[in-house]
Design a protein around this motif. Sequence first.
Motif, PDB file in Angstrom:
ATOM      1  N   GLU A   1       0.823  -1.202   0.000  1.00  0.00           N
ATOM      2  CA  GLU A   1       0.000   0.000   0.000  1.00  0.00           C
ATOM      3  C   GLU A   1       0.864   1.262   0.000  1.00  0.00           C
ATOM      4  O   GLU A   1       0.517   2.259  -0.646  1.00  0.00           O
ATOM      5  N   ALA A   2       2.000   1.230   0.706  1.00  0.00           N
ATOM      6  CA  ALA A   2       2.901   2.380   0.715  1.00  0.00           C
ATOM      7  C   ALA A   2       3.486   2.612  -0.673  1.00  0.00           C
ATOM      8  O   ALA A   2       3.622   3.754  -1.130  1.00  0.00           O
ATOM      9  N   ALA A   3       3.834   1.518  -1.361  1.00  0.00           N
ATOM     10  CA  ALA A   3       4.381   1.638  -2.719  1.00  0.00           C
ATOM     11  C   ALA A   3       3.334   2.208  -3.666  1.00  0.00           C
ATOM     12  O   ALA A   3       3.627   3.090  -4.485  1.00  0.00           O
ATOM     13  N   ARG A   4       2.119   1.717  -3.564  1.00  0.00           N
ATOM     14  CA  ARG A   4       1.054   2.218  -4.432  1.00  0.00           C
ATOM     15  C   ARG A   4       0.777   3.690  -4.149  1.00  0.00           C
ATOM     16  O   ARG A   4       0.512   4.475  -5.067  1.00  0.00           O
ATOM     17  N   SER A   5       0.849   4.076  -2.878  1.00  0.00           N
ATOM     18  CA  SER A   5       0.615   5.473  -2.521  1.00  0.00           C
ATOM     19  C   SER A   5       1.702   6.363  -3.113  1.00  0.00           C
ATOM     20  O   SER A   5       1.413   7.447  -3.648  1.00  0.00           O
ATOM     21  N   ALA A   6       2.957   5.903  -3.041  1.00  0.00           N
ATOM     22  CA  ALA A   6       4.068   6.692  -3.586  1.00  0.00           C
ATOM     23  C   ALA A   6       3.904   6.893  -5.090  1.00  0.00           C
ATOM     24  O   ALA A   6       4.104   7.992  -5.613  1.00  0.00           O
ATOM     25  N   LEU A   7       3.513   5.838  -5.794  1.00  0.00           N
ATOM     26  CA  LEU A   7       3.357   5.938  -7.246  1.00  0.00           C
ATOM     27  C   LEU A   7       2.115   6.738  -7.636  1.00  0.00           C
ATOM     28  O   LEU A   7       2.067   7.330  -8.716  1.00  0.00           O
ATOM     29  N   SER A   8       1.133   6.776  -6.760  1.00  0.00           N
ATOM     30  CA  SER A   8      -0.113   7.486  -7.087  1.00  0.00           C
ATOM     31  C   SER A   8       0.081   8.997  -7.156  1.00  0.00           C
ATOM     32  O   SER A   8      -0.756   9.702  -7.720  1.00  0.00           O
ATOM     33  N   HIS A   9       1.181   9.490  -6.590  1.00  0.00           N
ATOM     34  CA  HIS A   9       1.425  10.934  -6.609  1.00  0.00           C
ATOM     35  C   HIS A   9       2.034  11.401  -7.934  1.00  0.00           C
ATOM     36  O   HIS A   9       2.193  12.606  -8.140  1.00  0.00           O
ATOM     37  N   LEU A  10       2.367  10.466  -8.795  1.00  0.00           N
ATOM     38  CA  LEU A  10       2.943  10.838 -10.087  1.00  0.00           C
ATOM     39  C   LEU A  10       1.850  11.270 -11.059  1.00  0.00           C
ATOM     40  O   LEU A  10       0.748  10.710 -11.062  1.00  0.00           O
ATOM     41  N   SER A  11       2.161  12.251 -11.897  1.00  0.00           N
ATOM     42  CA  SER A  11       1.234  12.658 -12.955  1.00  0.00           C
ATOM     43  C   SER A  11       1.185  11.556 -14.016  1.00  0.00           C
ATOM     44  O   SER A  11       2.056  10.677 -14.045  1.00  0.00           O
ATOM     45  N   PRO A  12       0.170  11.574 -14.890  1.00  0.00           N
ATOM     46  CA  PRO A  12       0.100  10.548 -15.944  1.00  0.00           C
ATOM     47  C   PRO A  12       1.387  10.453 -16.767  1.00  0.00           C
ATOM     48  O   PRO A  12       1.862   9.352 -17.061  1.00  0.00           O
ATOM     49  N   ARG A  13       1.978  11.590 -17.147  1.00  0.00           N
ATOM     50  CA  ARG A  13       3.222  11.553 -17.926  1.00  0.00           C
ATOM     51  C   ARG A  13       4.377  11.009 -17.088  1.00  0.00           C
ATOM     52  O   ARG A  13       5.205  10.222 -17.564  1.00  0.00           O
ATOM     53  N   GLU A  14       4.424  11.409 -15.824  1.00  0.00           N
ATOM     54  CA  GLU A  14       5.477  10.900 -14.938  1.00  0.00           C
ATOM     55  C   GLU A  14       5.338   9.392 -14.748  1.00  0.00           C
ATOM     56  O   GLU A  14       6.337   8.678 -14.660  1.00  0.00           O
ATOM     57  N   GLN A  15       4.115   8.900 -14.712  1.00  0.00           N
ATOM     58  CA  GLN A  15       3.914   7.459 -14.597  1.00  0.00           C
ATOM     59  C   GLN A  15       4.432   6.730 -15.827  1.00  0.00           C
ATOM     60  O   GLN A  15       5.029   5.651 -15.724  1.00  0.00           O
ATOM     61  N   GLU A  16       4.215   7.318 -16.994  1.00  0.00           N
ATOM     62  CA  GLU A  16       4.744   6.712 -18.221  1.00  0.00           C
ATOM     63  C   GLU A  16       6.267   6.659 -18.186  1.00  0.00           C
ATOM     64  O   GLU A  16       6.876   5.626 -18.502  1.00  0.00           O
ATOM     65  N   VAL A  17       6.876   7.776 -17.814  1.00  0.00           N
ATOM     66  CA  VAL A  17       8.339   7.826 -17.735  1.00  0.00           C
ATOM     67  C   VAL A  17       8.840   6.858 -16.662  1.00  0.00           C
ATOM     68  O   VAL A  17       9.807   6.112 -16.888  1.00  0.00           O
ATOM     69  N   ALA A  18       8.190   6.845 -15.513  1.00  0.00           N
ATOM     70  CA  ALA A  18       8.610   5.971 -14.414  1.00  0.00           C
ATOM     71  C   ALA A  18       8.585   4.513 -14.834  1.00  0.00           C
ATOM     72  O   ALA A  18       9.511   3.739 -14.521  1.00  0.00           O
ATOM     73  N   TYR A  19       7.545   4.111 -15.541  1.00  0.00           N
ATOM     74  CA  TYR A  19       7.426   2.725 -15.986  1.00  0.00           C
ATOM     75  C   TYR A  19       8.596   2.344 -16.889  1.00  0.00           C
ATOM     76  O   TYR A  19       9.204   1.277 -16.729  1.00  0.00           O
ATOM     77  N   LEU A  20       8.935   3.209 -17.816  1.00  0.00           N
ATOM     78  CA  LEU A  20      10.017   2.909 -18.758  1.00  0.00           C
ATOM     79  C   LEU A  20      11.379   2.946 -18.065  1.00  0.00           C
ATOM     80  O   LEU A  20      12.258   2.131 -18.362  1.00  0.00           O
ATOM     81  N   VAL A  21      11.543   3.875 -17.133  1.00  0.00           N
ATOM     82  CA  VAL A  21      12.788   3.919 -16.362  1.00  0.00           C
ATOM     83  C   VAL A  21      12.933   2.636 -15.547  1.00  0.00           C
ATOM     84  O   VAL A  21      14.007   2.027 -15.489  1.00  0.00           O
ATOM     85  N   ALA A  22      11.837   2.214 -14.914  1.00  0.00           N
ATOM     86  CA  ALA A  22      11.871   0.998 -14.099  1.00  0.00           C
ATOM     87  C   ALA A  22      12.192  -0.238 -14.930  1.00  0.00           C
ATOM     88  O   ALA A  22      12.741  -1.211 -14.421  1.00  0.00           O
ATOM     89  N   ARG A  23      11.852  -0.196 -16.201  1.00  0.00           N
ATOM     90  CA  ARG A  23      12.176  -1.311 -17.098  1.00  0.00           C
ATOM     91  C   ARG A  23      13.586  -1.222 -17.656  1.00  0.00           C
ATOM     92  O   ARG A  23      13.994  -2.074 -18.446  1.00  0.00           O
ATOM     93  N   GLY A  24      14.326  -0.199 -17.225  1.00  0.00           N
ATOM     94  CA  GLY A  24      15.727  -0.100 -17.587  1.00  0.00           C
ATOM     95  C   GLY A  24      16.031   0.632 -18.876  1.00  0.00           C
ATOM     96  O   GLY A  24      17.157   0.566 -19.384  1.00  0.00           O
ATOM     97  N   GLN A  25      15.043   1.344 -19.431  1.00  0.00           N
ATOM     98  CA  GLN A  25      15.283   2.048 -20.685  1.00  0.00           C
ATOM     99  C   GLN A  25      16.033   3.365 -20.441  1.00  0.00           C
ATOM    100  O   GLN A  25      15.719   4.097 -19.502  1.00  0.00           O
ATOM    101  N   PRO A  26      17.010   3.698 -21.294  1.00  0.00           N
ATOM    102  CA  PRO A  26      17.724   4.967 -21.163  1.00  0.00           C
ATOM    103  C   PRO A  26      16.846   6.126 -21.629  1.00  0.00           C
ATOM    104  O   PRO A  26      15.857   5.937 -22.335  1.00  0.00           O
TER     105      PRO A  26
END
Length: 213
Positions: free
Chosen positions: A141-166
């Motif tokens: 729940e803490a992890a979901r809360s932290a990610l919920s504060h990201l904007s839609p664009r930030e979530q897109e970037v975060a997902y790709l960063v987490a997958r290791g993309q430069p």
Amino acid sequence: MPFPTEDALVYVVDDDPALCRSLRFLLEAEGWPVRLFESAESFLGEIGDRSRPARPCCLLLDIRMPAMSGLELQQVLRERGFDAPILFMTGHAEVSMAVQAMKSGACDFIEKPFNDQAVLDAVAAAVRRCADMLDEIARREAARSALSHLSPREQEVAYLVARGQPNKLIAAELGISEKTVHIHRQHVMEKAGVSSAAELARLFLRADPGALD
């Protein structure tokens, strides 16, 4: 490390008053707080509409009771998602029923007459299991809360960063500049409270184990 018993709770649900008193004496002598219930219905009245234990706990539950049986209570708790570990108390003739109950999610059964140490060991293991479960839920729940504060664009970037993309590949995939990706990436790290792509990946997986598939 020994579990701090005072932080936990052991529910005993059985229609035999003498047995309940005996179990209370045994458990409280070892520091376990105990609540006694003479029926499944009275236990359900105690927990109300809660779908999750409020603290580490377990149930010592008689498999046979006059109105609602222990097996029926187990089913009700499963339907609610109330995942307190259940230790069924059973006579010799009911072992096959207890085995079936374990297939439905009970964590152990204890055969009457009890061996005191076996009861204490089973309770300690069950409460530890519940504590681990509650800790994992809190982390998720803490992890979901932290990610919920990201904007839609930030979530897109975060997902790709987490997958290791430069940054360069992220920019190409999202149709934005590398500079913009860099800015979003900084905001993601700040809002999520992480400092690397690896930490961000762990946060995604904690929030949802299948998030990066």
